[in-house]
Design an enzyme around this catalytic site. Structure first.
Site, PDB file in Angstrom:
ATOM      1  N   CYS A  50       0.811 -16.513 -13.467  1.00 30.90           N
ATOM      2  CA  CYS A  50       0.421 -15.375 -12.621  1.00 30.90           C
ATOM      3  C   CYS A  50       1.362 -15.173 -11.437  1.00 30.90           C
ATOM      4  CB  CYS A  50      -1.011 -15.546 -12.117  1.00 30.90           C
ATOM      5  SG  CYS A  50      -1.247 -16.964 -11.031  1.00 30.90           S
ATOM      6  N   ASN A 103       5.401 -19.027  -7.777  1.00 27.35           N
ATOM      7  CA  ASN A 103       6.006 -18.885  -6.449  1.00 27.35           C
ATOM      8  C   ASN A 103       5.893 -20.184  -5.650  1.00 27.35           C
ATOM      9  OD1 ASN A 103       6.332 -16.217  -7.241  1.00 27.35           O
ATOM     10  ND2 ASN A 103       4.465 -15.562  -6.204  1.00 27.35           N
ATOM     11  N   ARG A 154      -6.337 -10.391  -5.773  1.00 30.41           N
ATOM     12  CA  ARG A 154      -5.907 -10.949  -4.487  1.00 30.41           C
ATOM     13  C   ARG A 154      -6.998 -10.689  -3.452  1.00 30.41           C
ATOM     14  NH1 ARG A 154      -0.488 -12.267  -4.316  1.00 30.41           N
ATOM     15  NH2 ARG A 154       0.798 -11.519  -6.036  1.00 30.41           N
ATOM     16  N   HIS A 179       0.832  -1.203   0.000  1.00 30.64           N
ATOM     17  CA  HIS A 179       0.000   0.000   0.000  1.00 30.64           C
ATOM     18  C   HIS A 179       0.869   1.257   0.000  1.00 30.64           C
ATOM     19  CE1 HIS A 179      -3.538  -2.424   1.814  1.00 30.64           C
ATOM     20  NE2 HIS A 179      -3.699  -2.261   0.521  1.00 30.64           N
TER      21      HIS A 179
END
Length: 574
Positions: free
Chosen positions: A515, A467, A314, A207
């Site tokens: 992704c 990942n 997400r 953020h």
């Protein structure tokens, strides 16, 4: 500094200072584009237990805490008001942290610890550190970034308890250097006239980074050693394009940066031009570029970058913001806003991947959360959560938006069939008459990759999560400091599994994408094109450079290189 002069007119004067000291160039991660020049304003990071204080009663400690919290909430209120004017899409982020810090459960926990003899500082740590710990060791990079932000709020509260908050008014025309910053820090430093940001920790999807981009503040993050290598009031150049901070720039560097400033506009024009053309190789192979998003601001950034849709939402961040799983109505409202932002472009919503880091209490002992109750296996064991999410998605799809669903950590075709059947049943309940949203499977384990053909038979599309696939294939925790160099997503074993997945999907006529973080990795683009990957989902800021690389490649040459690699090259040769 004479603020009446154009900033770059001051460069020769600034470059003459400390002629005896050499220029130092430090490399971090580019988080917000632009070039900033200013003196270092260093934010303190000391949070150790104070000493030499007279013992206080529990009532006094509680009042100290209440005062510090009230001061921080007032700062958040001020930051939110500024954000509503200058970065409206990010104002809700500040509000979510305000709600988290003021919720009654946190206050009760702190008060109970103080009543048992803890200081206000000790009680705060006991209340917040378990959540920080869970997020810090999450397999999700975005969640690890939220841990940094929450830990920084803890630091701020401790600083307030000790009357050590930074004087932001002193940061005018300065570059702020800190261990970490919160989104509200960025807003308030921006309001105070700071020109750039440098942090030791943080990620481009945090953020804090998103807020910096929203406000147009050049920022470099992840710059290890910044606080030990940069002194107060030293002259800094922050290159938010290259991720470089130059300490004590010499006259030659300053002149070069002045020329670079004129090229910055050219970069913007290039990005605008590339946003309007397809990602296509020199021999005509087309790749769809999608955006990975976590906020409404990300959607705006994705549109500017020319994203053809959203490849991954997400959704877990909704859980973090409200410290609990949101209900159907709240989910519906958020998904609808995302879809409204994208218009007719497809939006891919990943079902909640509620690993141990997301839950306040684990129903069973999780000795290894990465191998435990997470992803679709958790959702199938909590059908009330799954049904609420599917209902919210169907309600948005019924309004004409193009939605796709993505199932996390799938291992078997049966898991996909079960969700599809539930989707059909809920569509009947809701009177849904349109075409059901496409249902995709994430390939994140060796079992899913080796069984990709069966998954392709029951899925509308496949998406490779690099990942987790790397972590599970190599048995390496990427957060383990001693094993970091072994976490290699370009390892031949990982590439082989990805290649098999792509082949299986093509054989069944099912689209396949990537992704994970590898999607935007410069060294991987050619290999992914060579595999026949049809979609790449990356953060909005990575899309334009990614498109540039694809348009310079030949699909035939990429295939040949991949075949040579898989036939015997070691990962160090990639």
């Amino acid at each position: 500094m004479d603020s009446s002069l154009p900033r770059w007119q001051l460069l020769p004067k600034l470059g003459q200072e400390r002629e005896g000291e050499q220029q130092l160039s430090l490399r971090g991660v580019a988080a917000s584009p632009g070039i900033a020049l200013g003196r270092a304003y260093i934010v303190g990071t000391e949070t150790a237990a104070s000493s030499g204080q007279q013992p206080r009663t529990a009532e006094q400690e509680w009042e100290r805490y209440r005062w510090a919290l009230e001061q921080l909430l007032q700062e958040l209120d001020a930051a939110q008001q500024v954000a509503q004017r200058e970065a409206p899409a990010m104002a809700s982020v500040i509000e979510s942290y305000r709600l988290m810090l003021s919720e009654s459960a946190l206050q009760e926990t702190v008060q109970r610890s103080i009543a048992q003899g803890s200081t206000a500082e000790e009680a705060l740590r006991a209340a917040l550190e378990p959540t920080i710990y869970r997020l810090r060791f999450s397999s999700d990079a975005v969640l690890r970034e939220r841990a940094v932000e929450l830990e920084q709020f803890l630091r701020q509260l401790v600083a307030l308890l000790r009357n050590r908050m930074p004087q932001r008014s002193c940061a005018r025309n300065a570059v702020v250097v800190a261990h970490a910053l919160t989104p509200s820090d960025v807003v308030l430093f921006h309001q105070a006239g700071a020109v750039g940001l440098v942090t030791v920790v943080g990620g481009i999807t945090s953020h804090t980074a998103i807020m910096a981009r929203s406000l147009g503040m050049p920022a470099v993050i992840g710059l290890r050693g910044a606080l030990s290598l940069i002194r107060v009031q030293e002259l800094l150049v922050v290159d938010g394009y290259a991720g470089v901070v130059i300490v004590r720039p010499n006259a030659e560097t300053l002149a070069r940066l002045q020329r670079h400033q004129s090229r910055a506009q050219w970069r913007i024009q290039l990005a605008q031009r590339l946003a309007r053309i397809p990602a296509q190789t020199t021999d005509g192979y087309r790749v769809r570029l999608l955006a990975t998003v976590a906020s409404l601001q990300d959607v705006e950034d994705a549109l500017v970058a020319g994203a053809e849709g959203i490849g991954l939402v997400r959704t877990e961040l909704l859980v973090l913001q409200r410290r609990g799983v949101p209900g159907e109505e709240e989910q519906y409202a958020w998904y609808r806003q995302l879809c409204q932002g994208m218009g007719e472009a497809p939006v891919t919503i990943r079902l909640f991947d509620l690993g141990a880091e997301w839950r306040e209490a684990i129903p069973v002992l999780e000795r290894n959360p990465a191998l435990g109750m997470r992803g679709i296996r958790y959702m199938l064991r909590h059908p009330e959560l799954l049904r609420a999410q599917l209902r919210a998605i169907l309600r948005v799809a019924a309004e004409g938006f193009t939605l796709r669903l993505l199932l996390p950590l799938v291992n078997s075709a049966e898991e996909v069939r079960t969700v599809r059947q539930m989707l059909r049943e809920l569509a009947l309940e809701l009177g849904y008459r349109g075409r059901l949203p496409a249902l995709g499977s994430m390939v994140e384990t060796p079992a899913a990759a080796l069984g990709a053909a069966k998954l392709a038979e029951v899925s509308d599309f496949l998406s490779i999560g690099t990942n987790d696939l790397t972590q599970y294939t190599l048995a390496v925790d990427r957060e383990h400091e001693l094993l970091a160099e072994m976490f290699d997503p370009l390892h031949p074993a990982v590439l082989e599994l990805m290649y098999r997945t792509a082949q299986a999907a093509r054989a069944k006529g099912v689209p396949v994408g990537v992704c994970g973080e590898l999607a935007s990795h410069a060294a991987a683009t050619e290999l992914l094109v060579g595999m026949g990957i049809e979609e790449l989902s990356a953060t909005p800021g990575a899309l334009v450079p990614l498109k540039q690389r694809i348009r310079q490649l030949s699909r035939a040459a990429a295939q040949a290189r991949l075949e040579r690699l898989l036939s015997g090259c070691c990962s160090n040769g990639v």
